[in-house]
Design an enzyme around this catalytic site. Structure first.
Site, PDB file in Angstrom:
ATOM      1  N   CYS A   1       0.805  -1.226   0.000  1.00 21.41           N
ATOM      2  CA  CYS A   1       0.000   0.000   0.000  1.00 21.41           C
ATOM      3  C   CYS A   1       0.831   1.266   0.000  1.00 21.41           C
ATOM      4  CB  CYS A   1      -0.956  -0.054   1.176  1.00 21.41           C
ATOM      5  SG  CYS A   1      -1.879  -1.594   1.168  1.00 21.41           S
TER       6      CYS A   1
ATOM      7  N   HIS B   1      -2.151   8.654   5.406  1.00 26.90           N
ATOM      8  CA  HIS B   1      -2.394   7.291   4.932  1.00 26.90           C
ATOM      9  C   HIS B   1      -3.846   6.951   5.281  1.00 26.90           C
ATOM     10  CE1 HIS B   1      -1.518   3.343   3.508  1.00 26.90           C
ATOM     11  NE2 HIS B   1      -1.750   2.777   4.677  1.00 26.90           N
TER      12      HIS B   1
ATOM     13  N   GLU C   1      -0.911   6.915  13.309  1.00 21.57           N
ATOM     14  CA  GLU C   1      -0.546   8.036  12.431  1.00 21.57           C
ATOM     15  C   GLU C   1      -0.769   9.377  13.145  1.00 21.57           C
ATOM     16  OE1 GLU C   1      -2.426   7.774   8.607  1.00 21.57           O
ATOM     17  OE2 GLU C   1      -1.038   9.216   7.708  1.00 21.57           O
TER      18      GLU C   1
ATOM     19  N   LYS D   1      -8.889   8.371   1.322  1.00 17.83           N
ATOM     20  CA  LYS D   1      -9.439   7.007   1.337  1.00 17.83           C
ATOM     21  C   LYS D   1     -10.901   6.996   1.782  1.00 17.83           C
ATOM     22  CE  LYS D   1      -5.015   4.626   1.846  1.00 17.83           C
ATOM     23  NZ  LYS D   1      -4.082   5.759   2.028  1.00 17.83           N
TER      24      LYS D   1
ATOM     25  N   HIS E   1      -9.391   2.245  -0.076  1.00 15.68           N
ATOM     26  CA  HIS E   1      -7.957   2.006  -0.060  1.00 15.68           C
ATOM     27  C   HIS E   1      -7.583   1.306  -1.363  1.00 15.68           C
ATOM     28  CE1 HIS E   1      -3.974   1.256   0.946  1.00 15.68           C
ATOM     29  NE2 HIS E   1      -4.076   0.840   2.201  1.00 15.68           N
TER      30      HIS E   1
ATOM     31  N   PHE F   1       1.527  -2.543   4.614  1.00 17.53           N
ATOM     32  CA  PHE F   1       1.704  -3.946   4.809  1.00 17.53           C
ATOM     33  C   PHE F   1       3.192  -4.335   4.643  1.00 17.53           C
ATOM     34  CE2 PHE F   1       1.082  -8.163   3.257  1.00 17.53           C
ATOM     35  CZ  PHE F   1      -0.115  -8.557   3.798  1.00 17.53           C
TER      36      PHE F   1
END
Lengths: 389, 415
Positions: B161, B294, B305, B324, B329, B388
Site C-alpha cells: 500500500c 495514509h 498516524e 481514502k 484504499h 503492509f
C-alpha cells in the site's frame, strides 16, 4: 557508478545452502548429486519434470522451529539467505548485531512471481470450499512484497525494504536500486539479491509454454529452478573503514527496453536491448570491452532467449569471449537468477575455475566479469563485477 | 537537480482524468458502492471503491487491451492521460533517457485468477496457454513503456500500500542521479475477489463506509484505480518549456521490521520516514502546510498516524485529511492517486475533505479536514503511506520554487 563492495553472501541454490556448498559445487560440478524427488509439490503425475530444487532445504537448521508454520517456501528461502549473508559480512554474530545496526541496514529484493504457492492454495479453498474459509494467517503471503517484508522482520532490518520485480533481470536491477539508496545515504549496507520458489503452478506455466522442452539435441535442456541469494553491498570506502572483508566490487550497471513492433507479440527477446545494457554497464564501470575476462550469462536452454543473448554479447565483446551459463547448474530461477549468477561470479573472481562454459575458452584468470540477463518482454540488464586488484 | 511533475493521469472510482478527479475530491464525492465485478453476497461485506465507467477501448487499441489484464489497462490509460497532460510528444518520449517505474500490490490479479480457476475446474489442460505470459507484476511498466516508446529502465516496485510513493520516490532519486530525463511513474491496482476475501478474513474491512480518524471507525474499504505522474528533470522541463505542476522534494523510506500486517505501536518507522522526507527537502516541520494521511480507517493505523503527527509537529496542528474516505484504499495505487490529489491541493489551495467524519476520537487528536474541503496555504505538503510488511514511505511535494535547491540540501546534509 562509484564501486560498491560486496562484503557477504548468503545463498540457497541447487548446489545447497550456504556459501561453502556453492564453492564446493562450482569447484567440482561433475560431482553434484542429481536432483532428488520433488519436495515442493506432488509431482507424481508429471513423471520426471525438468526441475531443480534446493536439495534438502531445511530452514529450521538456520531459523529454529518457531514461527515458520505460516511462512511459504519463498519466504523461508529468502530469510535463510539473508541470515547467512549478514553473518558472512560480519554484520551479525550468533544472530546479534556486530557492526552497523538495524537502522542502517536495508533490503533490495528481486522476485518475479511472488508466492504462487500461497495464491493457488487460497484460490483452491475459495473455489472448492468457501471464500470465508481462507486462512487469514496465510493471506499476507499472497502479497508480492510479503517475503521481502519478512526478511526485514526476521532480521530486524529497518533502513528500507524495496522489492523489485523485473523478471529474470530483477536481481541486477535490485543492485541499481541499492546503488542509488547507498549513494543517497539511506542505508550503509543493503542486502541485495532475490529469490524464487518452486511451485506446481510455476512448473505448469513453463511446461505449458513449451519453455522446458528440448529444442535441439545439441543444446542443453532448460530446467526450472529455485533459490535465493543476497549479497551485502556497502560503499567501498566505508566497508574498508569498518574493516570488512571485501569479496569483490560492483562497478557498473546498464539496462534497456526495446519492445516488439508486432502487435500480436508479447514474449520477446531483444538483443539490441542487451547490447545497449552491456555498453552502458561498461561505460558506467569505465572499462572497455577487452577488459571483460568472462561473461556470466543468463543462458538457460530456452533457445529464443539464449540466441539473442549470445548475439548481443558477440556483437559488443567479439566472438571469442568466454561465456558461462550458471543456469545450467542452478536452473532458470527467474527473480533469483541474476543473484545466483553474481554469487557464482564471486567464486570465479576468487580463483575457482569457471565452469558451465558455453562459448570461448575457459579463461586462466578472471578479474572482471560481465553479468548479463535478457528479460522475457524486451528488457535486458547487465552489470560489471571486479575482483580485488 | 530539481525534479518536476509536469503531467498527471487518473483512473479512479470518482472520475477519469485529472479534471474530474480534482472536482470530485474538492466536492467530497464518494466512489464507494456495492461491488459489481464479483459475487460478494456471502462474504458479509459488499462495498468497495470500484471503477465502474472505465472502458479500456476508449484509451487503448484493441490489440493493447487484449494483451493486458485490467491493472495494466488502467495503468496505460492513466499514463496516456499523464503524457497528454504534460504535452510530451512521442518523439521526445522515445528515448533511452525515458524510464517507467511503477508500483503495485498484486499486479495482474485477474489474469492469475483466470488461470488458477481454469486449472482448478478443468485441470492443466483447461489453462489457456496464451494467457500465461500475461501474468506478472513486471508487466505493468513493460506495457506502458512499449506503448509510449520508453527505452530506459522499466521496473516494478511491489511495495503493497506504499507502492505509489516508493515508485515516485525512487524515480525522483534516479532523475537526481542523472540516470533519466523523464520517468513515467505512479501505480495501479485492481479490485479482485481473493484480496477482498482476504481483507474480510483479516477483520480489517468496514461494513459500508470508510471513516478515517473517527471514533467509531470500523476499518478500511478497498478501492482500485491508477495514478500516473510524469516526472522530469528541471533541465529537460526547462528545455522544452514545460508547464510545471509541482516539485518533488525529499522522500523518506523506512521499514518497521515488526509485523507483516500491523504497524509498529510506537510508530518509530513512520515517524522516521516523515522526518526524512522533511529533512531531505531542506525544510523544517514548520514549513509543512498540509498532510495527506495514509488514513485507512482502521483503529491501529489512524491512532498510530495521529501520534506520529503530534511527535513530528508538536503543538502545531497541521491540517490532515484522508482521500481514502472517498476512494477507498486503492492499495498499491493509493499513494500515487493521493500524490495527484496533493498536486491539486498545491495548485488550488484546496485541502480535500475526510468524509464520513462524525465523532472525534481522543486517540486521533489531529486537525482533520472534516466533511467539506477547506481552503488554506498550500506551498509544501506531505503524502504519507504506511504499508503492509512495515513499508513506510513519505513524499514531500511543493509548489515550484518553494523548496531550497537539492544541491544545497545535499551539501547541508553532507555537512
Amino acid at each position: 557508478m562509484n564501486p560498491k563492495a560486496i562484503t557477504g553472501l548468503g545463498i540457497a541454490s541447487a548446489l545447497g545452502t550456504g556459501r561453502s556448498t556453492l564453492e564446493d559445487g562450482l569447484k567440482n560440478p561433475d560431482g553434484i548429486a542429481p536432483p532428488g524427488p520433488i519436495q515442493s509439490f506432488d509431482a507424481s503425475r508429471y513423471g520426471t519434470p525438468p526441475i531443480v530444487e534446493v536439495p534438502g532445504f531445511d530452514p529450521t537448521k538456520y531459523l529454529g522451529d518457531k514461527g515458520l508454520r505460516t511462512l511459504d517456501r519463498l519466504t523461508k528461502l529468502l530469510v535463510v539467505a539473508a541470515r547467512l549473508s549478514l553473518h558472512d559480512a560480519g554484520l551479525k554474530r550468533d544472530n546479534q548485531w556486530a557492526a552497523l545496526g538495524p537502522d542502517r541496514v536495508g533490503v533490495c529484493c528481486s522476485n518475479a512471481y511472488g508466492s504462487l504457492e500461497a495464491i493457488t492454495e487460497l484460490d483452491r479453498v475459495a473455489v472448492l470450499e468457501d471464500a470465508r474459509y481462507i486462512n487469514p494467517a496465510k493471506f499476507p503471503n499472497t502479497v508480492s512484497n510479503s517475503a521481502s517484508g519478512y526478511v526485514s522482520i526476521w532480521e530486524d532490518l529497518r533502513a528500507l525494504n524495496v522489492s523489485v520485480s523485473d523478471g529474470n533481470c530483477g536481481a541486477l536491477d535490485a543492485v541499481a536500486c541499492a546503488d542509488v539508496f547507498l549513494e543517497t545515504g539511506r542505508a550503509e549496507a543493503i542486502l541485495t539479491g532475490g529469490g524464487e520458489a518452486m511451485s506446481e503452478a510455476l512448473y505448469l506455466a513453463f511446461d505449458k509454454l513449451g519453455a522446458l522442452a528440448a529444442s535441439d539435441p545439441s543444446s542443453p535442456r532448460a530446467r526450472l529452478g529455485e533459490g535465493a541469494a543476497f549479497l551485502v553491498l556497502e560503499p567501498l570506502e566505508r566497508a574498508r573503514a569498518r574493516g570488512a572483508k571485501v569479496l569483490a566490487t560492483i562497478d557498473g550497471y546498464g539496462t534497456a527496453f526495446i519492445g516488439p513492433k508486432d502487435d500480436a507479440t508479447l514474449l520477446y527477446a531483444s538483443s539490441e536491448a542487451l547490447e545497449r545494457a552491456i555498453t552502458q554497464a561498461l561505460e558506467d564501470a569505465r572499462i572497455g570491452a577487452s577488459d571483460v575476462d568472462l561473461v556470466v550469462s543468463g543462458i538457460s536452454g530456452i533457445a529464443r532467449y539464449d540466441d539473442e543473448e549470445r548475439a548481443a554479447i558477440t556483437k559488443v565483446l567479439g566472438a571469442s569471449r568466454p561465456i558461462a551459463a550458471p543456469k545450467l547448474l542452478f536452473g532458470e530461477t527467474l527473480g533469483a537468477g541474476a543473484a545466483l549468477a553474481m554469487a557464482a561470479s564471486l567464486a570465479w573472481l576468487d580463483g575457482v575455475a569457471p565452469s558451465c562454459i558455453v562459448a570461448g575458452e575457459r579463461p586462466a584468470k578472471v578479474d572482471t566479469v560481465l553479468v548479463t540477463s535478457v528479460g522475457y518482454y524486451g528488457n535486458a540488464s547487465a552489470l560489471v563485477m571486479r575482483g580485488l586488484r | 537537480m530539481r525534479v518536476f511533475i509536469t503531467g498527471v493521469g487518473v483512473v479512479s472510482s470518482i472520475g477519469l482524468g485529472k479534471d474530474a478527479f480534482f472536482q470530485a475530491l474538492a466536492a467530497g464525492k464518494s466512489g464507494i458502492g456495492p461491488v459489481e465485478a464479483f459475487d460478494v453476497s456471502n462474504l458479509g461485506r459488499t462495498n468497495a471503491g470500484e471503477v465502474k465507467d472505465f472502458r479500456p477501448r476508449d484509451h487503448l487499441t484493441a490489440a493493447e487491451a487484449r494483451r493486458m489484464g485490467r491493472c495494466s489497462q488502467m495503468a496505460l490509460a492513466a499514463a496516456r492521460m499523464a503524457v497528454a497532460d504534460a504535452g510530451l510528444a512521442p518523439s521526445v518520449l522515445e528515448s533511452p533517457r525515458t524510464s517507467v517505474v511503477l508500483g503495485t500490490t498484486m499486479g495482474e490479479a485477474d489474469v492469475l485468477a483466470d488461470l488458477d480457476h481454469a486449472w482448478i475446474a478443468k485441470g492443466a489442460a483447461g489453462v489457456r496457454r496464451a494467457w500465461i505470459p500475461k501474468y506478472g507484476s513486471t508487466l505493468l511498466p513493460i506495457h506502458v513503456a512499449r506503448a509510449l516508446g520508453a527505452q530506459g529502465a522499466v521496473l516494478t516496485l511491489p511495495a503493497a500500500c506504499a507502492a505509489g510513493n516508493y515508485a515516485i520516490g525512487f524515480a525522483t532519486d534516479l532523475i537526481r542521479a542523472g540516470k533519466a530525463d523523464v520517468i513515467i511513474t505512479g501505480a495501479a491496482e485492481m479490485l479482485q475477489e481473493l484480496q477482498f476475501c482476504g481483507f474480510v478474513r483479516l477483520a480489517a474491512m468496514a461494513p459500508t463506509r470508510c471513516q478515517p480518524f473517527d471514533l467509531n471507525r470500523q476499518g478500511l474499504i478497498l478501492g482500485e484505480g491508477a495514478g500516473i505522474l510524469v516526472l522530469e528533470s528541471e533541465a529537460h522541463a526547462v528545455r522544452r518549456n514545460a508547464r510545471v505542476l509541482a516539485e518533488v522534494g525529499g522522500h523518506g523510506m523506512t521499514c518497521d521490521a515488526y509485523h507483516i500486517t500491523r504497524p509498529h505501536p510506537d510508530a518509530a518507522g513512520s515517524k522516521a520516514a516523515m522526518r526524512q522526507a522533511i529533512e531531505r527537502s531542506g525544510i523544517t516541520p514548520d514549513d509543512i502546510d498540509f498532510v495527506n494521511a495514509h488514513g485507512t480507517g482502521t483503529k491501529h493505523n489512524d491512532s498510530a498516524e495521529s501520534k506520529v503527527m503530534r511527535d513530528v509537529f508538536g503543538e502545531r496542528r497541521v491540517p490532515i485529511s484522508s482521500m481514502k474516505s472517498m476512494l477507498g484504499h486503492c492499495m498499491g495505487a493509493a499513494s500515487a492517486l493521493e500524490a495527484i490529489g496533493c498536486v491539486m491541493t498545491l495548485e488550488t489551495g484546496i485541502y480535500p475533505p475526510t468524509i464520513n467524519y462524525e465523532t472525534p476520537d481522543p486517540e486521533c487528536d489531529v486537525d482533520v479536514v472534516a466533511n467539506t474541503a477547506r481552503k488554506g496555504k498550500a506551498d509544501i505538503v506531505l503524502n504519507n503511506s504506511l504499508a503492509f510488511g512495515g513499508y513506510n514511505s513519505v513524499t514531500c511535494l511543493a509548489r515550484p520554487g518553494k523548496l531550497p535547491p537539492p544541491s544545497e540540501v545535499a551539501k547541508a546534509n553532507a555537512a
